[in-house]
Design a protein around this motif. Structure first.
Motif, PDB file in Angstrom:
ATOM      1  N   HIS A 166       0.792  -1.231   0.000  1.00 20.17           N
ATOM      2  CA  HIS A 166       0.000   0.000   0.000  1.00 20.17           C
ATOM      3  C   HIS A 166       0.827   1.284   0.000  1.00 20.17           C
ATOM      4  CE1 HIS A 166      -3.614  -2.339   0.599  1.00 20.17           C
ATOM      5  NE2 HIS A 166      -3.101  -2.913   1.670  1.00 20.17           N
ATOM      6  N   CYS A 167       2.094   1.224   0.365  1.00 23.21           N
ATOM      7  CA  CYS A 167       2.889   2.449   0.455  1.00 23.21           C
ATOM      8  C   CYS A 167       3.239   2.954  -0.943  1.00 23.21           C
ATOM      9  CB  CYS A 167       4.160   2.197   1.270  1.00 23.21           C
ATOM     10  SG  CYS A 167       5.196   3.661   1.446  1.00 23.21           S
ATOM     11  N   ASP A 168       2.899   4.213  -1.229  1.00 27.12           N
ATOM     12  CA  ASP A 168       3.164   4.793  -2.544  1.00 27.12           C
ATOM     13  C   ASP A 168       4.540   5.440  -2.640  1.00 27.12           C
ATOM     14  OD1 ASP A 168       0.640   4.056  -3.461  1.00 27.12           O
ATOM     15  OD2 ASP A 168      -0.277   5.877  -2.641  1.00 27.12           O
ATOM     16  N   PHE A 169       5.096   5.876  -1.513  1.00 26.26           N
ATOM     17  CA  PHE A 169       6.365   6.609  -1.563  1.00 26.26           C
ATOM     18  C   PHE A 169       7.560   5.755  -1.127  1.00 26.26           C
ATOM     19  CE2 PHE A 169       4.457   7.268   2.594  1.00 26.26           C
ATOM     20  CZ  PHE A 169       5.499   6.995   3.464  1.00 26.26           C
ATOM     21  N   CYS A 170       7.329   4.497  -0.754  1.00 28.55           N
ATOM     22  CA  CYS A 170       8.418   3.657  -0.246  1.00 28.55           C
ATOM     23  C   CYS A 170       9.302   3.162  -1.393  1.00 28.55           C
ATOM     24  CB  CYS A 170       7.857   2.469   0.531  1.00 28.55           C
ATOM     25  SG  CYS A 170       6.912   2.949   1.997  1.00 28.55           S
ATOM     26  N   ARG A 171      10.602   3.068  -1.103  1.00 30.12           N
ATOM     27  CA  ARG A 171      11.571   2.562  -2.077  1.00 30.12           C
ATOM     28  C   ARG A 171      12.515   1.602  -1.367  1.00 30.12           C
ATOM     29  NH1 ARG A 171      12.921   7.893  -2.562  1.00 30.12           N
ATOM     30  NH2 ARG A 171      15.134   7.330  -2.385  1.00 30.12           N
ATOM     31  N   THR A 172      12.864   0.523  -2.045  1.00 30.69           N
ATOM     32  CA  THR A 172      13.757  -0.464  -1.434  1.00 30.69           C
ATOM     33  C   THR A 172      15.180   0.067  -1.285  1.00 30.69           C
ATOM     34  OG1 THR A 172      14.123  -1.420  -3.631  1.00 30.69           O
ATOM     35  CG2 THR A 172      12.420  -2.429  -2.249  1.00 30.69           C
ATOM     36  N   ASP A 173      15.555   1.068  -2.082  1.00 29.91           N
ATOM     37  CA  ASP A 173      16.883   1.655  -1.922  1.00 29.91           C
ATOM     38  C   ASP A 173      16.909   2.734  -0.848  1.00 29.91           C
ATOM     39  OD1 ASP A 173      15.275   3.382  -3.293  1.00 29.91           O
ATOM     40  OD2 ASP A 173      16.830   4.075  -4.682  1.00 29.91           O
ATOM     41  N   ALA A 174      15.762   3.002  -0.226  1.00 28.73           N
ATOM     42  CA  ALA A 174      15.668   3.955   0.888  1.00 28.73           C
ATOM     43  C   ALA A 174      14.834   3.307   1.992  1.00 28.73           C
ATOM     44  CB  ALA A 174      15.045   5.272   0.430  1.00 28.73           C
ATOM     45  N   PRO A 175      15.436   2.464   2.823  1.00 34.04           N
ATOM     46  CA  PRO A 175      14.665   1.737   3.845  1.00 34.04           C
ATOM     47  C   PRO A 175      13.911   2.640   4.812  1.00 34.04           C
ATOM     48  CG  PRO A 175      16.868   0.803   3.599  1.00 34.04           C
ATOM     49  CD  PRO A 175      16.857   2.069   2.815  1.00 34.04           C
ATOM     50  N   TRP A 176      14.400   3.872   5.012  1.00 32.21           N
ATOM     51  CA  TRP A 176      13.733   4.758   5.959  1.00 32.21           C
ATOM     52  C   TRP A 176      12.318   5.115   5.504  1.00 32.21           C
ATOM     53  CZ3 TRP A 176      12.194   9.441   4.017  1.00 32.21           C
ATOM     54  CH2 TRP A 176      12.809   9.873   2.849  1.00 32.21           C
ATOM     55  N   THR A 177      12.027   4.997   4.203  1.00 32.99           N
ATOM     56  CA  THR A 177      10.667   5.277   3.741  1.00 32.99           C
ATOM     57  C   THR A 177       9.684   4.228   4.266  1.00 32.99           C
ATOM     58  OG1 THR A 177      11.144   4.068   1.696  1.00 32.99           O
ATOM     59  CG2 THR A 177      11.493   6.448   1.680  1.00 32.99           C
ATOM     60  N   PHE A 178      10.105   2.966   4.302  1.00 36.23           N
ATOM     61  CA  PHE A 178       9.253   1.929   4.897  1.00 36.23           C
ATOM     62  C   PHE A 178       9.093   2.165   6.402  1.00 36.23           C
ATOM     63  CE2 PHE A 178      10.806  -0.131   1.054  1.00 36.23           C
ATOM     64  CZ  PHE A 178       9.649  -0.713   0.561  1.00 36.23           C
ATOM     65  N   PHE A 179      10.172   2.616   7.034  1.00 35.17           N
ATOM     66  CA  PHE A 179      10.100   2.913   8.468  1.00 35.17           C
ATOM     67  C   PHE A 179       9.073   4.006   8.750  1.00 35.17           C
ATOM     68  CE2 PHE A 179      11.592   5.860  11.780  1.00 35.17           C
ATOM     69  CZ  PHE A 179      11.407   5.064  12.890  1.00 35.17           C
ATOM     70  N   LEU A 180       9.063   5.056   7.934  1.00 36.04           N
ATOM     71  CA  LEU A 180       8.086   6.128   8.132  1.00 36.04           C
ATOM     72  C   LEU A 180       6.656   5.617   7.949  1.00 36.04           C
ATOM     73  CD1 LEU A 180       9.745   9.202   6.362  1.00 36.04           C
ATOM     74  CD2 LEU A 180       9.573   8.726   8.810  1.00 36.04           C
ATOM     75  N   TYR A 181       6.468   4.675   7.031  1.00 36.81           N
ATOM     76  CA  TYR A 181       5.118   4.165   6.781  1.00 36.81           C
ATOM     77  C   TYR A 181       4.597   3.349   7.966  1.00 36.81           C
ATOM     78  CZ  TYR A 181       1.181   1.953   4.436  1.00 36.81           C
ATOM     79  OH  TYR A 181      -0.079   1.532   4.103  1.00 36.81           O
ATOM     80  N   VAL A 182       5.462   2.537   8.578  1.00 31.05           N
ATOM     81  CA  VAL A 182       5.010   1.674   9.678  1.00 31.05           C
ATOM     82  C   VAL A 182       5.098   2.370  11.034  1.00 31.05           C
ATOM     83  CG1 VAL A 182       5.697  -0.389   8.417  1.00 31.05           C
ATOM     84  CG2 VAL A 182       7.298   0.644  10.039  1.00 31.05           C
ATOM     85  N   LEU A 183       5.711   3.566  11.097  1.00 31.41           N
ATOM     86  CA  LEU A 183       5.892   4.245  12.382  1.00 31.41           C
ATOM     87  C   LEU A 183       4.572   4.508  13.112  1.00 31.41           C
ATOM     88  CD1 LEU A 183       7.863   5.517  14.376  1.00 31.41           C
ATOM     89  CD2 LEU A 183       7.693   7.655  13.089  1.00 31.41           C
ATOM     90  N   ALA A 185       1.798   2.811  13.063  1.00 28.22           N
ATOM     91  CA  ALA A 185       1.300   1.538  13.599  1.00 28.22           C
ATOM     92  C   ALA A 185       2.134   1.063  14.781  1.00 28.22           C
ATOM     93  CB  ALA A 185       1.305   0.480  12.496  1.00 28.22           C
ATOM     94  N   ILE A 186       3.422   1.399  14.793  1.00 27.47           N
ATOM     95  CA  ILE A 186       4.278   1.018  15.919  1.00 27.47           C
ATOM     96  C   ILE A 186       3.929   1.836  17.156  1.00 27.47           C
ATOM     97  CG2 ILE A 186       6.660   0.978  16.753  1.00 27.47           C
ATOM     98  CD1 ILE A 186       7.547   0.499  13.873  1.00 27.47           C
ATOM     99  N   LEU A 187       3.737   3.138  16.972  1.00 30.12           N
ATOM    100  CA  LEU A 187       3.521   4.027  18.115  1.00 30.12           C
ATOM    101  C   LEU A 187       2.095   3.985  18.651  1.00 30.12           C
ATOM    102  CD1 LEU A 187       5.515   7.207  17.036  1.00 30.12           C
ATOM    103  CD2 LEU A 187       6.180   5.473  18.698  1.00 30.12           C
ATOM    104  N   ALA A 188       1.128   3.582  17.833  1.00 34.37           N
ATOM    105  CA  ALA A 188      -0.277   3.638  18.251  1.00 34.37           C
ATOM    106  C   ALA A 188      -0.545   2.890  19.558  1.00 34.37           C
ATOM    107  CB  ALA A 188      -1.174   3.114  17.131  1.00 34.37           C
TER     108      ALA A 188
END
Length: 388
Positions: A166-183, A185-188
């Motif tokens: 579902h993430c539109d801005f995530c890139r595998t060469d920039a792992p921090w983008t996936f981190f921002l997407y799941v952040l 859900a982690i903090l909730a």
């Protein structure tokens, strides 16, 4: 099992150094606790828990049960493992994985296999069906494209299928983008649990918070924040951790560490331990087992508080009387004359009262009891100081 043995071996030298120090300390502490629990003074102060403290304990117990029973299934409701449902290895080419997926969940008669069609969704597992409910062909193409490289598959084990699908801005060469997407859900869950802790420790006193729960605010708020920081740090640094390294060298699907899925379980366990620990210490304090709480209930503390309030009111009345005498009586001739006459009458009445036989006898008896009264007052003051 081998991983546990390696971890245990790394702490072996530290354990050998610390055990000679920790064992005597634990023995002395345990011995002290044992004698305290057996003392009559400790047993005498134990009492049933109050209704308000029981309400706090029940709320925290309900939160603990909810975390253990419902959080993990809800958090995993839309998570799926594409390698597991297609029975593929991590080294399987992604074209093969995509073909297996489309063959398994293609709609009847659909060319190319479109797994998001309603007819195909009926045959999907529940978590996969929820994940595919609002997806398009482009989303699935992007999902499989992100899994073409080994680094993408490593990130998939760490950040989960929702981020990859579902993430539109995530890139595998920039792992921090996936981190921002799941952040979020982690903090909730941590934010929700932090709100619960603040509600039972710093909420309205007439609603749920008690004196016994209010004193634990800083400790359990700090514990919750520390757990959240550690959780966030784990996912932020995941691509460079030992978990990612193990996944890169995994020879089978089971050898990889699916951190994102496992984190739901351990997150629920740790937060449940926080709530259960807070409920336990509130119960201990509320029943007098942790310390003598007569000062925090309707005992000495309330009596002292009422006495201080009465003294404060008396001081305020004296101030009002002084201001009244200075600004009204002393400046008016008639009032001043009447006040002087009242003073003379008061002195005469006081003199006659002192000369009365009953008053003389009472004063003499009071002088005789003075020593005993002083001893009683000193004993009560000493008991009060010890309880403080």
């Amino acid at each position: 099992m081998s991983q546990l043995l390696q971890i245990a071996g790394s702490f072996k030298n530290l354990a050998y150094t610390a055990l000679p120090i920790l064992v005597p300390m634990a023995w002395r502490s345990g011995n002290k606790v044992y004698h305290t629990l057996k003392s009559p003074k400790y047993r005498a102060r134990i009492h049933p828990i109050s209704a308000r403290n029981l309400r706090v304990v029940l709320v925290l117990a309900a939160a603990t049960v909810a975390l253990l029973l419902f959080y993990t299934p809800i958090a995993r409701a839309s998570e799926f493992n594409i390698f597991q449902i297609t029975e593929s290895r991590l080294q399987t080419p992604i074209e093969v994985v995509a073909t297996r997926f489309r063959v398994l969940y293609a709609a009847p008669g659909a060319e190319g296999g479109q797994p998001w069609l309603s007819e195909a969704q009926a045959r999907m597992p529940r978590n996969l069906r929820k994940a595919a409910a609002f997806t398009t062909e482009a989303s699935w193409e992007r999902f499989f494209a992100r899994l073409t490289t080994l680094e993408g598959r490593v990130l998939y084990t760490g950040y989960g299928s929702n981020a990859f699908l579902h993430c539109d801005f995530c890139r595998t060469d920039a792992p921090w983008t996936f981190f921002l997407y799941v952040l979020p859900a982690i903090l909730a869950p941590y934010i929700a649990n932090l709100g619960l802790v603040l509600m039972v420790t710093r909420g309205p006193r007439n609603f749920i918070t008690t004196t016994q729960s209010a004193q634990w605010t800083s400790i359990f708020v700090t514990i919750t924040i520390v757990l959240a920081v550690l959780d966030v740090a784990l996912f932020y640094s995941f691509p460079t951790t030992q978990f990612a390294m193990q996944t890169r060298h995994a020879v089978s699907r089971d050898a990889a560490l699916w951190i994102y899925r496992e984190a739901h379980k351990y997150r629920a366990i740790f937060l449940a331990l926080v709530d259960a620990s807070l409920a336990f210490v509130v119960w201990l304090a509320g029943t007098g087992r942790l310390w003598d709480n007569s000062f925090t209930e309707d005992g000495y503390y309330r009596s002292t508080q009422r006495a201080v309030q009465a003294l404060d009111m008396a001081v305020q009345r004296l101030r009002v009387s002084t201001m009244l005498h200075s600004h009204v009586i002393a400046r008016n001739k008639d009032f001043r004359t009447a006040y002087e006459q009242w003073g003379e009458l008061e002195q005469l009445f006081d003199q006659k009262l002192r000369e009365a036989p009953k008053v003389k006898e009472a004063r003499k008896s009071a002088q005789q009891r003075k020593a005993a009264l002083l001893r009683n007052v000193e004993a009560e003051a000493q008991n009060l100081i010890e309880k403080l």
